[in-house]
Enzyme design. Structure first.
Site, PDB file in Angstrom:
ATOM      1  N   ASN A 209      66.052  43.879   7.971  1.00  0.00           N
ATOM      2  CA  ASN A 209      66.005  42.623   8.712  1.00  0.00           C
ATOM      3  C   ASN A 209      64.883  41.755   8.165  1.00  0.00           C
ATOM      4  OD1 ASN A 209      68.034  43.239  10.497  1.00  0.00           O
ATOM      5  ND2 ASN A 209      66.665  44.008  12.079  1.00  0.00           N
TER       6      ASN A 209
ATOM      7  N   ASP B   3      70.052  47.155  13.758  1.00  0.00           N
ATOM      8  CA  ASP B   3      70.947  47.661  14.797  1.00  0.00           C
ATOM      9  C   ASP B   3      71.825  48.798  14.278  1.00  0.00           C
ATOM     10  OD1 ASP B   3      70.131  46.027  16.892  1.00  0.00           O
ATOM     11  OD2 ASP B   3      71.258  44.330  16.078  1.00  0.00           O
TER      12      ASP B   3
ATOM     13  N   PRO C 221      69.378  54.036  17.513  1.00  0.00           N
ATOM     14  CA  PRO C 221      68.905  54.095  18.895  1.00  0.00           C
ATOM     15  C   PRO C 221      68.116  52.825  19.231  1.00  0.00           C
ATOM     16  CG  PRO C 221      67.625  55.572  17.496  1.00  0.00           C
ATOM     17  CD  PRO C 221      68.733  55.037  16.649  1.00  0.00           C
ATOM     18  N   ASP C 222      68.214  52.372  20.470  1.00  0.00           N
ATOM     19  CA  ASP C 222      67.420  51.220  20.916  1.00  0.00           C
ATOM     20  C   ASP C 222      66.097  51.747  21.463  1.00  0.00           C
ATOM     21  OD1 ASP C 222      66.259  49.070  22.405  1.00  0.00           O
ATOM     22  OD2 ASP C 222      68.207  48.066  22.342  1.00  0.00           O
TER      23      ASP C 222
ATOM     24  N   PHE D 185      60.616  41.712  22.602  1.00  0.00           N
ATOM     25  CA  PHE D 185      60.686  40.454  21.866  1.00  0.00           C
ATOM     26  C   PHE D 185      62.149  40.119  21.607  1.00  0.00           C
ATOM     27  CE2 PHE D 185      56.904  38.307  20.029  1.00  0.00           C
ATOM     28  CZ  PHE D 185      55.942  38.990  20.755  1.00  0.00           C
TER      29      PHE D 185
ATOM     30  N   LYS E   5      68.421  39.005  27.779  1.00  0.00           N
ATOM     31  CA  LYS E   5      67.905  40.199  27.071  1.00  0.00           C
ATOM     32  C   LYS E   5      66.898  40.949  27.928  1.00  0.00           C
ATOM     33  CE  LYS E   5      68.224  40.174  22.789  1.00  0.00           C
ATOM     34  NZ  LYS E   5      68.178  39.845  21.380  1.00  0.00           N
TER      35      LYS E   5
ATOM     36  N   LYS F 281      67.542  44.826  28.619  1.00  0.00           N
ATOM     37  CA  LYS F 281      66.604  45.852  28.128  1.00  0.00           C
ATOM     38  C   LYS F 281      65.863  46.528  29.275  1.00  0.00           C
ATOM     39  CE  LYS F 281      66.925  44.873  23.584  1.00  0.00           C
ATOM     40  NZ  LYS F 281      67.110  45.789  22.463  1.00  0.00           N
TER      41      LYS F 281
HETATM   42  O1  C5P Z   1      68.635  43.584  20.945  1.00  0.00           O
HETATM   43  P1  C5P Z   1      67.600  42.977  20.108  1.00  0.00           P
HETATM   44  O2  C5P Z   1      67.421  43.679  18.773  1.00  0.00           O
HETATM   45  O3  C5P Z   1      67.655  41.499  19.950  1.00  0.00           O
HETATM   46  O4  C5P Z   1      66.263  43.247  20.955  1.00  0.00           O
HETATM   47  C1  C5P Z   1      65.016  42.905  20.493  1.00  0.00           C
HETATM   48  C2  C5P Z   1      63.962  43.750  21.157  1.00  0.00           C
HETATM   49  O5  C5P Z   1      64.349  45.124  21.226  1.00  0.00           O
HETATM   50  C3  C5P Z   1      62.688  43.763  20.349  1.00  0.00           C
HETATM   51  O6  C5P Z   1      61.619  43.951  21.252  1.00  0.00           O
HETATM   52  C4  C5P Z   1      62.889  44.962  19.439  1.00  0.00           C
HETATM   53  O7  C5P Z   1      61.678  45.481  18.956  1.00  0.00           O
HETATM   54  C5  C5P Z   1      63.582  45.930  20.360  1.00  0.00           C
HETATM   55  N1  C5P Z   1      64.498  46.842  19.685  1.00  0.00           N
HETATM   56  C6  C5P Z   1      64.236  48.208  19.619  1.00  0.00           C
HETATM   57  N2  C5P Z   1      65.122  49.057  19.042  1.00  0.00           N
HETATM   58  C7  C5P Z   1      66.297  48.605  18.534  1.00  0.00           C
HETATM   59  C8  C5P Z   1      66.582  47.229  18.592  1.00  0.00           C
HETATM   60  C9  C5P Z   1      65.684  46.372  19.171  1.00  0.00           C
HETATM   61  O8  C5P Z   1      63.163  48.615  20.076  1.00  0.00           O
HETATM   62  N3  C5P Z   1      67.130  49.458  17.972  1.00  0.00           N
END
Ligand code: C5P
Length: 402
Positions: A213, A282, A310-311, A332, A346, A350
């Protein structure tokens, strides 16, 4: 940057080869907006001329307690009363021993003793040979000086002028500058443990290629710096970026989203605040090849399949510590449009109390940014400013919500 605007610093030099670094330090302090009054011991004059320090500080240098330029002939009183801090750099082993005993037989030691102890902090940047630094007498003096209210800025390690290698070098001017700027910041997060993810992740396709990214990591590194300035104990989990680690911050380097996840989750168990600034990929290629994928000349392109990563933020925000309020999570969002609506959505998705939105393409790689803070109560705009300034404002906002 004007991090020291309005600050008046008395810069004291005692005798040591590190005096050469004091010239650069003086310049750096002035560049950040401070006024600097130099005071030198007789030994310091063996290593650096007052003329050099006068030219750099744009003020005449004081070297004697008998300086008749002062109408009351009391430079030790007058100079120390004007100061926001007294910084001794270099501070020799001998000068530390003198300070410890409250000796006052030259202007610099006399001024340190005469300073109003509650309002004029004394910062020491020791500089000496490694054996002198390790000697029990020096270590004992350092502990006692700390107990007496002095702030010891630590020493560097490496090659020494004497030819030996070890601890005891004076910190570099840029390191001292960062510590002094930090010293003057309000300690809003004193003792809090702050965990931050920053930078992009890199997802391998094969040993020589991958997807990533756009993210320079600058915002996350600035938050790490601001949190440390505010007195926090900071761990920074960084994707592949080439930025310098902020002073006093523990850095863990990772490459992929999975590695970032695996490094961050255990650390979140002992953190008070988690700030996820990383631009985590992602998806990752489902079957990364062990060997370089070769063109075979047929014009056929490789078919890549992806697996979802994983998120990290969502996982930590769902953890029992975050749910109980013991861990405060900040997310963020880098958007390209509809910042407010996207950031609000978001935040809910989250499951975090605070989400910080920014317009991604307008900030990638830049040294400045503009932020939109979204919480349950509404939104607060932070107009365009340097990422370091914004990071300090964000730290203030987070501390007020804890
Ligand atoms: O869903 P998105 O990527 O836009 O979300 C952004 C936020 O989620 C940021 O704080 C980013 O660091 C966190 N994030 C994460 N793990 C992921 C994707 C996003 O911690 N796999």
């Amino acid at each position: 940057m004007n991090d020291l605007a309005g600050r008046h610093i008395v810069l004291g030099l005692s005798g040591g080869i590190a005096c050469y670094k004091a010239a650069e330090l003086c310049r750096a302090l002035i560049k950040q907006g401070a006024t600097v009054q130099v005071v030198m011991t007789e030994a310091a004059e063996q290593f650096m001329t007052p003329v050099t320090m006068q030219a750099l500080s744009n003020r005449t240098v004081y070297t004697s307690q008998w300086d008749s330029r002062e109408p009351n002939n009391m430079p030790h009183i007058n100079l120390s009363r004007e100061a926001d801090c007294i910084l001794i750099a270099p501070c020799s082993a001998d000068f530390m021993a003198k300070l410890l005993h409250g000796r006052a037989d030259d202007l610099l030691s006399l001024m340190c003793l005469a300073r109003p102890i509650d309002t004029v902090p004394l910062l020491l940047a020791p500089a000496m040979n490694r054996e002198m630094w390790a000697h029990p007498a020096t270590q004992r003096n350092m502990m006692q000086l700390t107990a007496d209210g002095a702030h010891i800025l630590g020493v560097g390690s490496g090659f020494q002028a004497c030819g030996e290698t070890g601890d005891g070098r004076m910190l570099e001017p840029n390191e001292l500058l960062e510590d002094i700027v930090a010293f003057f910041q309000p300690k809003r997060l004193q003792g809090k443990r702050v965990l931050i993810t920053a930078g992009p992740t890199f997802e391998a396709i094969d040993p020589v290629r991958g997807i990533t990214n756009l993210s320079s990591g600058k915002m996350g590194f600035a938050i790490a710096r601001a949190a440390r300035e505010a007195g926090a104990v900071v761990t920074l989990v960084a994707g592949p970026v080439s930025l310098a680690t902020p002073r006093g911050v523990t850095r863990v380097d990772v490459k992929s989203a999975q590695q970032m996840h695996d490094a961050t989750l255990p650390l979140s168990q002992s953190a008070d605040i988690f700030v996820a600034t990383a631009a985590v990929a992602d998806w990752r290629p489902a079957n990364a090849s062990d060997q370089k994928i070769k063109k075979d000349g047929s014009g056929k392109t490789p078919q890549l399949e992806f697996t979802e990563n994983p998120d990290i933020l969502a996982a930590i925000a769902q953890s029992p510590r975050a749910q109980s309020g013991a861990l405060y999570c900040v997310g963020f969002a880098a958007e390209s449009h509809d910042l407010l609506a996207n950031a609000q959505a978001k935040r809910v998705r989250k499951g975090v109390p605070l989400l910080v939105g920014n317009i991604g393409p307008a900030t990638f790689g830049a040294d400045d940014n503009a932020l939109l803070l979204v919480d349950a109560k509404g939104a607060v705009e932070m107009p365009r400013a340097s990422k370091v300034d914004l990071a300090r404002q964000l730290v203030t906002e987070i501390s007020s919500r804890l």
